[in-house]
Design a protein around this motif. Structure first.
Motif, PDB file in Angstrom:
ATOM      1  N   ILE A   1      14.771  19.886 -23.482  1.00 56.52           N
ATOM      2  CA  ILE A   1      13.429  19.470 -23.858  1.00 56.52           C
ATOM      3  C   ILE A   1      13.052  20.164 -25.160  1.00 56.52           C
ATOM      4  O   ILE A   1      13.162  21.381 -25.280  1.00 56.52           O
ATOM      5  N   GLU A   2      12.613  19.371 -26.127  1.00 48.01           N
ATOM      6  CA  GLU A   2      12.136  19.928 -27.390  1.00 48.01           C
ATOM      7  C   GLU A   2      10.668  20.313 -27.236  1.00 48.01           C
ATOM      8  O   GLU A   2       9.831  19.478 -26.895  1.00 48.01           O
ATOM      9  N   HIS A   3      10.376  21.572 -27.514  1.00 51.97           N
ATOM     10  CA  HIS A   3       8.993  22.040 -27.394  1.00 51.97           C
ATOM     11  C   HIS A   3       8.244  21.968 -28.719  1.00 51.97           C
ATOM     12  O   HIS A   3       7.022  21.869 -28.729  1.00 51.97           O
ATOM     13  N   GLY A   4       8.976  22.034 -29.836  1.00 56.59           N
ATOM     14  CA  GLY A   4       8.308  22.122 -31.119  1.00 56.59           C
ATOM     15  C   GLY A   4       7.841  23.543 -31.379  1.00 56.59           C
ATOM     16  O   GLY A   4       8.144  24.473 -30.623  1.00 56.59           O
ATOM     17  N   ARG A   5       7.096  23.733 -32.434  1.00 60.14           N
ATOM     18  CA  ARG A   5       6.687  25.084 -32.821  1.00 60.14           C
ATOM     19  C   ARG A   5       5.779  25.721 -31.776  1.00 60.14           C
ATOM     20  O   ARG A   5       5.924  26.897 -31.446  1.00 60.14           O
ATOM     21  N   SER A   6       4.822  24.942 -31.252  1.00 58.44           N
ATOM     22  CA  SER A   6       3.845  25.515 -30.315  1.00 58.44           C
ATOM     23  C   SER A   6       3.939  24.940 -28.914  1.00 58.44           C
ATOM     24  O   SER A   6       3.351  25.485 -27.982  1.00 58.44           O
ATOM     25  N   GLY A   7       4.645  23.818 -28.757  1.00 59.45           N
ATOM     26  CA  GLY A   7       4.755  23.209 -27.440  1.00 59.45           C
ATOM     27  C   GLY A   7       4.191  21.809 -27.368  1.00 59.45           C
ATOM     28  O   GLY A   7       4.200  21.180 -26.309  1.00 59.45           O
ATOM     29  N   TYR A   8       3.722  21.277 -28.512  1.00 59.46           N
ATOM     30  CA  TYR A   8       3.085  19.963 -28.505  1.00 59.46           C
ATOM     31  C   TYR A   8       4.041  18.811 -28.778  1.00 59.46           C
ATOM     32  O   TYR A   8       3.625  17.644 -28.762  1.00 59.46           O
ATOM     33  N   ALA A   9       5.300  19.100 -29.044  1.00 64.77           N
ATOM     34  CA  ALA A   9       6.248  18.042 -29.403  1.00 64.77           C
ATOM     35  C   ALA A   9       6.302  16.965 -28.313  1.00 64.77           C
ATOM     36  O   ALA A   9       6.360  17.270 -27.124  1.00 64.77           O
ATOM     37  N   GLY A  10       6.260  15.713 -28.733  1.00 60.37           N
ATOM     38  CA  GLY A  10       6.337  14.600 -27.793  1.00 60.37           C
ATOM     39  C   GLY A  10       4.997  14.030 -27.400  1.00 60.37           C
ATOM     40  O   GLY A  10       4.942  13.062 -26.632  1.00 60.37           O
ATOM     41  N   SER A  11       3.900  14.564 -27.918  1.00 64.08           N
ATOM     42  CA  SER A  11       2.556  14.118 -27.500  1.00 64.08           C
ATOM     43  C   SER A  11       2.166  12.829 -28.212  1.00 64.08           C
ATOM     44  O   SER A  11       1.152  12.750 -28.916  1.00 64.08           O
ATOM     45  N   TRP A  12       2.949  11.795 -28.012  1.00 62.99           N
ATOM     46  CA  TRP A  12       2.721  10.503 -28.667  1.00 62.99           C
ATOM     47  C   TRP A  12       1.451   9.836 -28.149  1.00 62.99           C
ATOM     48  O   TRP A  12       0.894   8.952 -28.799  1.00 62.99           O
ATOM     49  N   ASP A  13       0.954  10.269 -26.981  1.00 60.91           N
ATOM     50  CA  ASP A  13      -0.236   9.678 -26.377  1.00 60.91           C
ATOM     51  C   ASP A  13      -1.490   9.900 -27.214  1.00 60.91           C
ATOM     52  O   ASP A  13      -2.524   9.277 -26.972  1.00 60.91           O
ATOM     53  N   HIS A  14      -1.402  10.800 -28.207  1.00 64.10           N
ATOM     54  CA  HIS A  14      -2.554  11.035 -29.088  1.00 64.10           C
ATOM     55  C   HIS A  14      -2.327  10.461 -30.486  1.00 64.10           C
ATOM     56  O   HIS A  14      -3.018  10.836 -31.430  1.00 64.10           O
ATOM     57  N   VAL A  15      -1.340   9.559 -30.595  1.00 64.28           N
ATOM     58  CA  VAL A  15      -1.233   8.737 -31.803  1.00 64.28           C
ATOM     59  C   VAL A  15      -2.487   7.865 -31.869  1.00 64.28           C
ATOM     60  O   VAL A  15      -2.929   7.303 -30.861  1.00 64.28           O
ATOM     61  N   THR A  16      -3.079   7.746 -33.044  1.00 67.27           N
ATOM     62  CA  THR A  16      -4.348   7.020 -33.173  1.00 67.27           C
ATOM     63  C   THR A  16      -4.107   5.513 -33.258  1.00 67.27           C
ATOM     64  O   THR A  16      -3.421   5.026 -34.161  1.00 67.27           O
ATOM     65  N   PHE A  17      -4.670   4.803 -32.313  1.00 63.95           N
ATOM     66  CA  PHE A  17      -4.602   3.341 -32.298  1.00 63.95           C
ATOM     67  C   PHE A  17      -5.703   2.761 -33.192  1.00 63.95           C
ATOM     68  O   PHE A  17      -5.505   1.776 -33.883  1.00 63.95           O
ATOM     69  N   SER A  18      -6.860   3.390 -33.154  1.00 59.16           N
ATOM     70  CA  SER A  18      -7.984   3.002 -34.005  1.00 59.16           C
ATOM     71  C   SER A  18      -8.873   4.222 -34.189  1.00 59.16           C
ATOM     72  O   SER A  18      -9.328   4.810 -33.206  1.00 59.16           O
TER      73      SER A  18
ATOM     74  N   LYS B   1     -11.793   4.372 -35.002  1.00 54.58           N
ATOM     75  CA  LYS B   1     -13.163   4.096 -34.568  1.00 54.58           C
ATOM     76  C   LYS B   1     -13.182   3.676 -33.098  1.00 54.58           C
ATOM     77  O   LYS B   1     -14.149   3.076 -32.632  1.00 54.58           O
ATOM     78  N   GLY B   2     -12.085   4.010 -32.405  1.00 55.47           N
ATOM     79  CA  GLY B   2     -11.946   3.566 -31.024  1.00 55.47           C
ATOM     80  C   GLY B   2     -12.664   4.429 -30.012  1.00 55.47           C
ATOM     81  O   GLY B   2     -13.568   5.207 -30.333  1.00 55.47           O
ATOM     82  N   LYS B   3     -12.204   4.317 -28.766  1.00 53.74           N
ATOM     83  CA  LYS B   3     -12.836   5.022 -27.657  1.00 53.74           C
ATOM     84  C   LYS B   3     -12.662   6.528 -27.795  1.00 53.74           C
ATOM     85  O   LYS B   3     -11.710   7.006 -28.402  1.00 53.74           O
ATOM     86  N   LEU B   4     -13.584   7.256 -27.207  1.00 50.98           N
ATOM     87  CA  LEU B   4     -13.525   8.716 -27.215  1.00 50.98           C
ATOM     88  C   LEU B   4     -12.479   9.187 -26.211  1.00 50.98           C
ATOM     89  O   LEU B   4     -12.523   8.814 -25.036  1.00 50.98           O
ATOM     90  N   CYS B   5     -11.541   9.981 -26.679  1.00 48.67           N
ATOM     91  CA  CYS B   5     -10.470  10.507 -25.824  1.00 48.67           C
ATOM     92  C   CYS B   5     -10.896  11.839 -25.211  1.00 48.67           C
ATOM     93  O   CYS B   5     -11.760  12.542 -25.755  1.00 48.67           O
ATOM     94  N   TYR B   6     -10.275  12.209 -24.107  1.00 49.49           N
ATOM     95  CA  TYR B   6     -10.578  13.498 -23.486  1.00 49.49           C
ATOM     96  C   TYR B   6     -10.277  14.670 -24.415  1.00 49.49           C
ATOM     97  O   TYR B   6     -10.807  15.765 -24.260  1.00 49.49           O
ATOM     98  N   CYS B   7      -9.405  14.433 -25.418  1.00 43.60           N
ATOM     99  CA  CYS B   7      -9.049  15.505 -26.350  1.00 43.60           C
ATOM    100  C   CYS B   7     -10.164  15.782 -27.353  1.00 43.60           C
ATOM    101  O   CYS B   7     -10.133  16.791 -28.065  1.00 43.60           O
TER     102      CYS B   7
END
Length: 417
Positions: free
Chosen positions: A251-268, A270-276
């Motif tokens: 498993i690649e962790h990246g520098r801090s551990g966020y590697a792979g977090s594609w779920d926070h790629v921006t679709f829009s 001006k879109g919906k507010l994310c929990y992040c």
């Protein structure tokens, strides 16, 4: 890789890494291999590849003499790792006794924390679930919750039916990013975990306990049970989306551990507010709240598959198409196999997998060879199972080890920029 190869197939010669020996901080003695230990590991490794073996069969596979095999087999029996089984079929003469791996000689626990339940799995050396606890408990950001989790883990240990000496450790998977040592939560906003206290969780538990990111442990479970994956992008299609990068079966962790977090790629933007706290993340368009609109998962798929509702087909196609949009960007950069996992894995059919793949291919600038999107093998309890497995990995000889142990993931990583 070559080091592991010689460990397993060597006959006791000392192996030196000539390139490394030129480095001033490397002692060539680090590359000495204890022949006795290497031979014992080689014999043990065979039992992870074969259901049953007789001593003559081991001799044929290894080239070791029977006296050598007898000594190592006795040691492995005393360790509780193998035991005698049934008599083998005889082609004439006295039938040989078979021996088998005793997978429950070593066990580990994995726990998954969710907002309304805790799932605990007891797993053995084959990565199989020996016992499962599903406990309905609401998550509360209080020290009292950590104390309650501590009680549940101690109860699982005391009621599992196996001696404490057989249990190697406990992994606690959370919906959040943790540091490589498994001691600190770096990011978690799905559940507010500011009061989740590892010291309280492991109080009076005499075996190692660590925290881990749930989507990364799900990917570890998939790696364990799918040897064909070398590099990949694991996707958790669950209550919230998640991702994990796989490189050289780690498993690649990246520098801090966020590697792979594609779920926070921006679709829009001006879109919906994310929990992040940001707007327009793909997760906001592909979480369960958006897809199911308050329905249960079985009800949704009954209307989709059995009643063939056009409305539900449109919702499902939109969901898969949006996921493919995010995955295309990840695939374009990494060009790795994509594994569709998470809670929805069990509901995916071949047409769904093909739909996601075709959506990516149709977006692609380049020619794509089909077959790079697959469905996960582990459809149930992946997060909890994966949290347990790295403890077991260190007990398995290196050449047949399905994944790396926690000790490997805890090593400091040098990243250059």
């Amino acid at each position: 890789m070559f080091y592991g190869f010689f460990r397993f197939f060597g006959t006791g010669y000392t192996v030196h890494c000539f390139y490394e020996s030129y480095k001033k901080d490397v002692d060539v003695n680090d590359y000495y291999i204890d022949p006795k230990k290497a031979n014992k590991e080689r014999i043990l490794g065979l039992f992870f590849l074969h259901d049953a073996l007789s001593k003559p069969q081991i001799a044929e596979l290894t080239g070791f003499s029977l006296p050598t095999i007898n000594g190592h087999m006795k040691d492995l029996e005393n360790m509780g790792m193998i035991g005698p089984g049934e008599l083998m079929d005889s082609s004439g003469g006295r039938p040989a006794i078979s021996y088998r791996l005793l997978p429950r000689s070593k066990l580990a626990l994995g726990a998954e924390i969710r907002k309304d339940f805790v799932k605990i799995c007891l797993c053995d050396l084959k990565g199989e679930v020996v016992k499962l606890w599903n406990i309905g408990i609401e998550y509360k950001n209080e020290k009292a919750y950590s104390a309650k989790l501590n009680s549940l883990l101690k109860e699982a240990i005391s009621t599992c039916g196996y001696p404490l000496d057989n249990i190697l450790g406990i992994g606690v998977a959370i919906q959040g990013v943790v540091n490589k040592a498994g001691t600190e939560i770096i990011f978690s906003k799905i559940l507010d975990t500011s009061e989740l206290d590892l010291e309280i969780i492991k109080k009076d538990i005499s075996i190692p306990v660590r925290l881990c990111h749930d989507v990364k442990t799900a990917a570890l479970a998939e790696l364990w049970h799918n040897r064909k994956i070398s590099n990949g992008i694991y996707i958790a299609m669950s209550e919230h989306l998640g991702g994990s990068l796989i490189k050289s079966r780690c498993i690649e962790h990246g520098r801090s551990g966020y590697a792979g977090s594609w779920d926070h790629v921006t679709f829009s933007n001006k879109g919906k507010l994310c929990y992040c706290g940001k707007r327009g993340c793909i997760d906001t368009y592909c979480n369960f709240e958006t897809l199911f609109e308050g329905e249960s998962i079985p009800d949704f798929f009954f209307k989709l598959r059995e009643e063939k509702s056009k409305e539900y087909k449109v919702r499902w196609s939109k969901y898969l198409s949006t996921i493919a949009f995010g995955l295309y960007q990840a695939w374009l950069i990494l060009e790795r196999r994509i594994i569709l996992g998470g809670e929805l894995a069990m509901w995916l059919n071949p047409e769904d997998v093909a739909f996601v793949e075709n959506e990516i291919i149709n977006r692609s600038t380049f020619t794509c060879r089909p077959g790079f999107v697959i469905k996960a093998n582990v459809e149930h309890h992946a997060c909890a199972i994966g949290a347990a497995l790295p403890y077991l990995a260190d007990e398995i000889p290196e050449p047949v080890r399905p994944i790396e142990g926690w000790s490997t993931y805890c090593k400091p990583e040098i990243i250059e920029y």
